[in-house]
Design an enzyme around this catalytic site. Structure first.
Site, PDB file in Angstrom:
ATOM      1  N   LYS A  55      21.747  -1.563  40.240  1.00  0.00           N
ATOM      2  CA  LYS A  55      21.387  -2.449  39.122  1.00  0.00           C
ATOM      3  C   LYS A  55      20.874  -3.765  39.676  1.00  0.00           C
ATOM      4  O   LYS A  55      21.586  -4.463  40.401  1.00  0.00           O
ATOM      5  CB  LYS A  55      22.613  -2.677  38.226  1.00  0.00           C
ATOM      6  CG  LYS A  55      22.409  -3.762  37.154  1.00  0.00           C
ATOM      7  CD  LYS A  55      23.608  -3.887  36.227  1.00  0.00           C
ATOM      8  CE  LYS A  55      23.484  -5.100  35.304  1.00  0.00           C
ATOM      9  NZ  LYS A  55      24.647  -5.278  34.408  1.00  0.00           N
TER      10      LYS A  55
ATOM     11  N   ASP B 262      21.303 -12.308  34.063  1.00  0.00           N
ATOM     12  CA  ASP B 262      21.703 -11.677  32.810  1.00  0.00           C
ATOM     13  C   ASP B 262      22.207 -12.735  31.836  1.00  0.00           C
ATOM     14  O   ASP B 262      23.383 -13.107  31.856  1.00  0.00           O
ATOM     15  CB  ASP B 262      22.791 -10.624  33.085  1.00  0.00           C
ATOM     16  CG  ASP B 262      23.243  -9.925  31.802  1.00  0.00           C
ATOM     17  OD1 ASP B 262      22.550 -10.082  30.772  1.00  0.00           O
ATOM     18  OD2 ASP B 262      24.278  -9.230  31.849  1.00  0.00           O
TER      19      ASP B 262
ATOM     20  N   LYS C 100      24.995 -14.481  25.980  1.00  0.00           N
ATOM     21  CA  LYS C 100      26.351 -14.692  26.487  1.00  0.00           C
ATOM     22  C   LYS C 100      26.803 -16.113  26.161  1.00  0.00           C
ATOM     23  O   LYS C 100      25.976 -17.022  26.069  1.00  0.00           O
ATOM     24  CB  LYS C 100      26.361 -14.544  28.017  1.00  0.00           C
ATOM     25  CG  LYS C 100      26.291 -13.116  28.505  1.00  0.00           C
ATOM     26  CD  LYS C 100      26.432 -13.073  30.019  1.00  0.00           C
ATOM     27  CE  LYS C 100      26.323 -11.658  30.540  1.00  0.00           C
ATOM     28  NZ  LYS C 100      27.392 -10.758  30.073  1.00  0.00           N
TER      29      LYS C 100
ATOM     30  N   ASP D 241      24.078 -10.496  39.078  1.00  0.00           N
ATOM     31  CA  ASP D 241      23.953  -9.206  38.388  1.00  0.00           C
ATOM     32  C   ASP D 241      22.957  -8.253  39.053  1.00  0.00           C
ATOM     33  O   ASP D 241      22.687  -7.166  38.540  1.00  0.00           O
ATOM     34  CB  ASP D 241      23.576  -9.457  36.913  1.00  0.00           C
ATOM     35  CG  ASP D 241      24.156  -8.423  35.965  1.00  0.00           C
ATOM     36  OD1 ASP D 241      25.087  -7.703  36.364  1.00  0.00           O
ATOM     37  OD2 ASP D 241      23.653  -8.335  34.829  1.00  0.00           O
TER      38      ASP D 241
ATOM     39  N   ASP E 215      23.133  -7.259  25.576  1.00  0.00           N
ATOM     40  CA  ASP E 215      23.889  -7.619  26.778  1.00  0.00           C
ATOM     41  C   ASP E 215      24.418  -6.378  27.507  1.00  0.00           C
ATOM     42  O   ASP E 215      24.890  -6.485  28.631  1.00  0.00           O
ATOM     43  CB  ASP E 215      25.037  -8.558  26.394  1.00  0.00           C
ATOM     44  CG  ASP E 215      25.606  -9.312  27.582  1.00  0.00           C
ATOM     45  OD1 ASP E 215      24.962  -9.296  28.657  1.00  0.00           O
ATOM     46  OD2 ASP E 215      26.680  -9.922  27.434  1.00  0.00           O
TER      47      ASP E 215
ATOM     48  N   GLU F  85      22.735  -4.275  29.019  1.00  0.00           N
ATOM     49  CA  GLU F  85      21.390  -3.980  29.536  1.00  0.00           C
ATOM     50  C   GLU F  85      21.428  -3.179  30.829  1.00  0.00           C
ATOM     51  O   GLU F  85      20.482  -2.455  31.137  1.00  0.00           O
ATOM     52  CB  GLU F  85      20.619  -5.294  29.767  1.00  0.00           C
ATOM     53  CG  GLU F  85      20.869  -6.013  31.108  1.00  0.00           C
ATOM     54  CD  GLU F  85      22.307  -6.449  31.333  1.00  0.00           C
ATOM     55  OE1 GLU F  85      23.034  -6.615  30.340  1.00  0.00           O
ATOM     56  OE2 GLU F  85      22.705  -6.632  32.498  1.00  0.00           O
TER      57      GLU F  85
ATOM     58  N   ARG G 268      23.125  -0.579  31.791  1.00  0.00           N
ATOM     59  CA  ARG G 268      23.091   0.883  31.604  1.00  0.00           C
ATOM     60  C   ARG G 268      21.688   1.349  31.204  1.00  0.00           C
ATOM     61  O   ARG G 268      21.328   2.490  31.453  1.00  0.00           O
ATOM     62  CB  ARG G 268      24.170   1.288  30.586  1.00  0.00           C
ATOM     63  CG  ARG G 268      24.024   0.637  29.243  1.00  0.00           C
ATOM     64  CD  ARG G 268      25.309   0.733  28.411  1.00  0.00           C
ATOM     65  NE  ARG G 268      26.321  -0.231  28.854  1.00  0.00           N
ATOM     66  CZ  ARG G 268      27.545  -0.327  28.342  1.00  0.00           C
ATOM     67  NH1 ARG G 268      27.929   0.470  27.356  1.00  0.00           N
ATOM     68  NH2 ARG G 268      28.395  -1.223  28.794  1.00  0.00           N
TER      69      ARG G 268
HETATM   70  N1  BES Z   1      26.466  -7.978  33.848  1.00  0.00           N
HETATM   71  C1  BES Z   1      27.400  -7.771  32.802  1.00  0.00           C
HETATM   72  C2  BES Z   1      28.771  -7.337  33.319  1.00  0.00           C
HETATM   73  C3  BES Z   1      29.540  -8.363  34.123  1.00  0.00           C
HETATM   74  C4  BES Z   1      30.456  -9.192  33.498  1.00  0.00           C
HETATM   75  C5  BES Z   1      29.390  -8.436  35.495  1.00  0.00           C
HETATM   76  C6  BES Z   1      31.177 -10.106  34.242  1.00  0.00           C
HETATM   77  C7  BES Z   1      30.114  -9.351  36.239  1.00  0.00           C
HETATM   78  C8  BES Z   1      31.010 -10.186  35.609  1.00  0.00           C
HETATM   79  C9  BES Z   1      26.894  -6.692  31.853  1.00  0.00           C
HETATM   80  O1  BES Z   1      25.528  -6.628  31.710  1.00  0.00           O
HETATM   81  C10 BES Z   1      27.447  -6.986  30.506  1.00  0.00           C
HETATM   82  O2  BES Z   1      27.086  -7.994  29.953  1.00  0.00           O
HETATM   83  N2  BES Z   1      28.296  -6.098  30.008  1.00  0.00           N
HETATM   84  C11 BES Z   1      28.883  -6.260  28.729  1.00  0.00           C
HETATM   85  C12 BES Z   1      28.834  -4.931  28.030  1.00  0.00           C
HETATM   86  C13 BES Z   1      29.252  -5.004  26.575  1.00  0.00           C
HETATM   87  C14 BES Z   1      28.208  -5.748  25.773  1.00  0.00           C
HETATM   88  C15 BES Z   1      29.417  -3.587  26.063  1.00  0.00           C
HETATM   89  C16 BES Z   1      30.325  -6.709  28.951  1.00  0.00           C
HETATM   90  O3  BES Z   1      30.973  -6.210  29.868  1.00  0.00           O
HETATM   91  O4  BES Z   1      30.777  -7.573  28.198  1.00  0.00           O
HETATM   92 ZN    ZN Z   2      24.418  -7.302  33.308  1.00  0.00          ZN
HETATM   93 MN    MN Z   3      24.791  -7.935  30.211  1.00  0.00          MN
END
Ligand code: BES
Ligand code: ZN
Ligand code: MN
Length: 491
Positions: A253, A258, A265, A276, A335, A337, A339
């Site tokens: 990834k 992000d 966020k 990210d 968010d 994104e 996947r």
């Molecule tokens: N890049 C984030 C995940 C992340 C969070 C990495 C904290 C490192 C530290 C990912 O893209 C994300 O935002 N995931 C969301 C998914 C949710 C919207 C289902 C998350 O984990 O909140």
């Molecule tokens: Zn992310």
């Molecule tokens: Mn995200």
């Protein structure tokens, strides 16, 4: 660039800025480890007493400095705690912790106990990783890393030092990429770094730009990238060995920043999201190391790169994307994104008919909730593969833990309009839900493992062992180990 070399001179004769030794806990108190005998002699047998007087205990993580006051040419002894019965990781951490205290030095000698090849590699790797500093943007004259490391170990162990040098260079490259501010690491920049590495190491490379991505049907990467002024990329790197009988595919990834997109966020933790692209970094770093180490296996690596930004051209919650290969996804949260870009790259990677596919992603905050900041979550579509991948990671010195992909979680991803939604109505088990989503894009018959490195890729706390603040290079060593395990039949 720090240099490291083997040296068989006696520590007490070395003209260096500092000598690193090991200290072990013992009943009588802290005791100097093997490698420090010559120094102890030069100090009239008083090394143990001096260390104890300074409060040294030999516990892992401890670093005590001792002036030599002219008894030997080196002005300082740095005594690093090894803990009871030190394993490779204890040696790496002791070397790293010692080197972290030696910023600004020119020459450092390391006389930690290292007799076997594995021990020499561990000490060398720990020293090179602990000696890392990201000072590209500093103008305050802060001291940089030590310039020259002399490893006091058997002269026959050059291969172990070479291996440590290769691994450290790649891990430190990944750290640099993660630490680089996103203004200086756009998707195009990250693809450019891959091109530079490919040129230096002889890896084959193809880069798809935003037009090629749309024309090629990569709806996930194109959709996530469409909101940014910095357009997305898909990079394919390939390492081939003439005697290889197996192919490993790696997918990383590469979200260079992000923001969450329109599902923005909150601002507290947004700066963290420069990390990210840690998964893509690990894939790039691993391929660089693999190209230098030369295992008998073919490896293809995909970097799914985009910047996730809100704008008038950004994708909207409720938009439907068509992933490479045709499956449709309803984007209910922009968010989630990672996947989306991973799905495109996973489907593409399967066209290379890999014997094993491993993807690496800073995919979910839920990974941190489940496993904390330092332990990678490992999921797979095959129990044996998951166990072997965890074993490879642990052998390489990276904390990892197997996690399930419960079939009942798929239902929560049902979409009212598309084949699948990118978030679940089910609140719990977010790391597993993301894994279940990715699994949908892995064709039957392809063995696949998924590493969620959201926590391990970026270290927010105080430095420890060989781990600095910021980018850690997590998963790089694991991916190299997996390639080697596949080459020699362990995996
Ligand atoms: N890049 C984030 C995940 C992340 C969070 C990495 C904290 C490192 C530290 C990912 O893209 C994300 O935002 N995931 C969301 C998914 C949710 C919207 C289902 C998350 O984990 O909140
Ligand atoms: Zn992310
Ligand atoms: Mn995200």
């Amino acid at each position: 660039m720090t240099s490291i070399s083997l040296d068989s001179a006696a520590p007490a004769t070395l003209d260096v800025d500092a000598i690193v030794i090991g200290v072990s806990p013992a009943e009588a108190g802290a005791t100097p480890a093997a490698g420090a005998e010559g120094l102890d002699k030069a100090l009239d047998g008083r090394l143990a007493d001096a260390l104890r007087a300074l409060g040294a205990t030999g516990k892992a993580g401890e670093v005590v400095k001792l002036p030599t006051l002219g008894a030997v040419p080196a002005p300082v002894i740095v005594a690093a705690g090894l803990g009871e019965r030190p394993a490779a990781e204890d040696l790496r951490r002791a070397a790293g912790a010692a080197l972290r205290t030696l910023a600004g030095s020119t020459r450092v000698a390391v006389a930690l106990p290292a007799a076997s090849a594995g021990e020499v590699e561990a000490v060398a790797l720990g020293a090179l990783l602990g000696n890392y500093a990201f000072d590209l943007y500093r103008t305050d004259g802060r001291k940089g890393p030590a310039e020259e490391i002399r490893l006091l170990a058997p002269a026959s162990e050059t291969a172990a030092v070479d291996r440590a040098r290769i691994l450290a260079a790649s891990i430190n490259l990944v750290r640099d990429l993660v630490n680089t501010p996103p203004s200086h690491l756009s998707p195009e920049d990250l693809a450019g770094e891959a091109e530079r590495i490919a040129g230096e190491t002889g890896l084959a490379i193809e880069v798809l730009d935003e037009r090629a991505l749309v024309e090629g049907g990569y709806g996930g990467i194109a959709g996530v990238g469409q909101g940014s002024a910095n357009p997305p990329r898909l990079v394919r790197l390939a390492y081939t060995h003439p005697e290889a009988s197996k192919t490993l595919a790696l997918v990383g990834k590469g979200i260079t920043f992000d923001s969450g997109g329109l599902s923005l966020k909150p601002s507290e933790a947004m700066d963290w999201m420069k990390s990210d692209m840690g998964g893509a970094g690990a894939v790039l770093g691993a391929l660089e190391a693999i190209a230098k180490l030369g295992p008998k296996v073919n490896v293809v690596g995909y970097l799914a790169i985009a910047e996730n930004m809100p704008s008038g051209t950004a994708q909207r919650p409720s938009d439907v994307l068509r992933i490479y290969g045709g499956k449709t996804v309803e984007v209910l949260n922009t968010d989630a994104e990672g996947r989306l870009v991973m799905a495109d790259a996973i489907v593409r990677a399967c066209e290379d008919s890999p014997d094993l596919l491993v993807d690496v992603a800073t995919l979910t905050g839920a990974q941190l909730v489940a496993l904390g900041t330092r332990t990678t979550g490992v999921m797979a579509n095959d129990d044996g593969v998951r166990e072997k991948v965890v074993a490879a990671a642990v052998r390489a010195g990276e904390a990892s833990w197997g996690m399930p992909l419960p079939a009942e979680l798929r239902k929560g991803l049902d979409s009212a309009v598309a084949d699948i939604a990118n978030i679940s109505g089910e609140r719990w088990g977010g790391m597993l839900v993301a894994g279940v989503f990715l699994k949908e894009f892995v064709p039957d018959g392809v063995k696949w493992a998924h590493l969620d490195i959201a926590g391990p890729s970026f270290h927010k706390g105080e430095p420890y062992g060989y781990t600095p603040k910021g980018g850690t290079g997590a998963a790089t060593r694991t991916l190299v180990q997996i390639a080697e395990d596949l080459a020699d039949g362990t995996l």
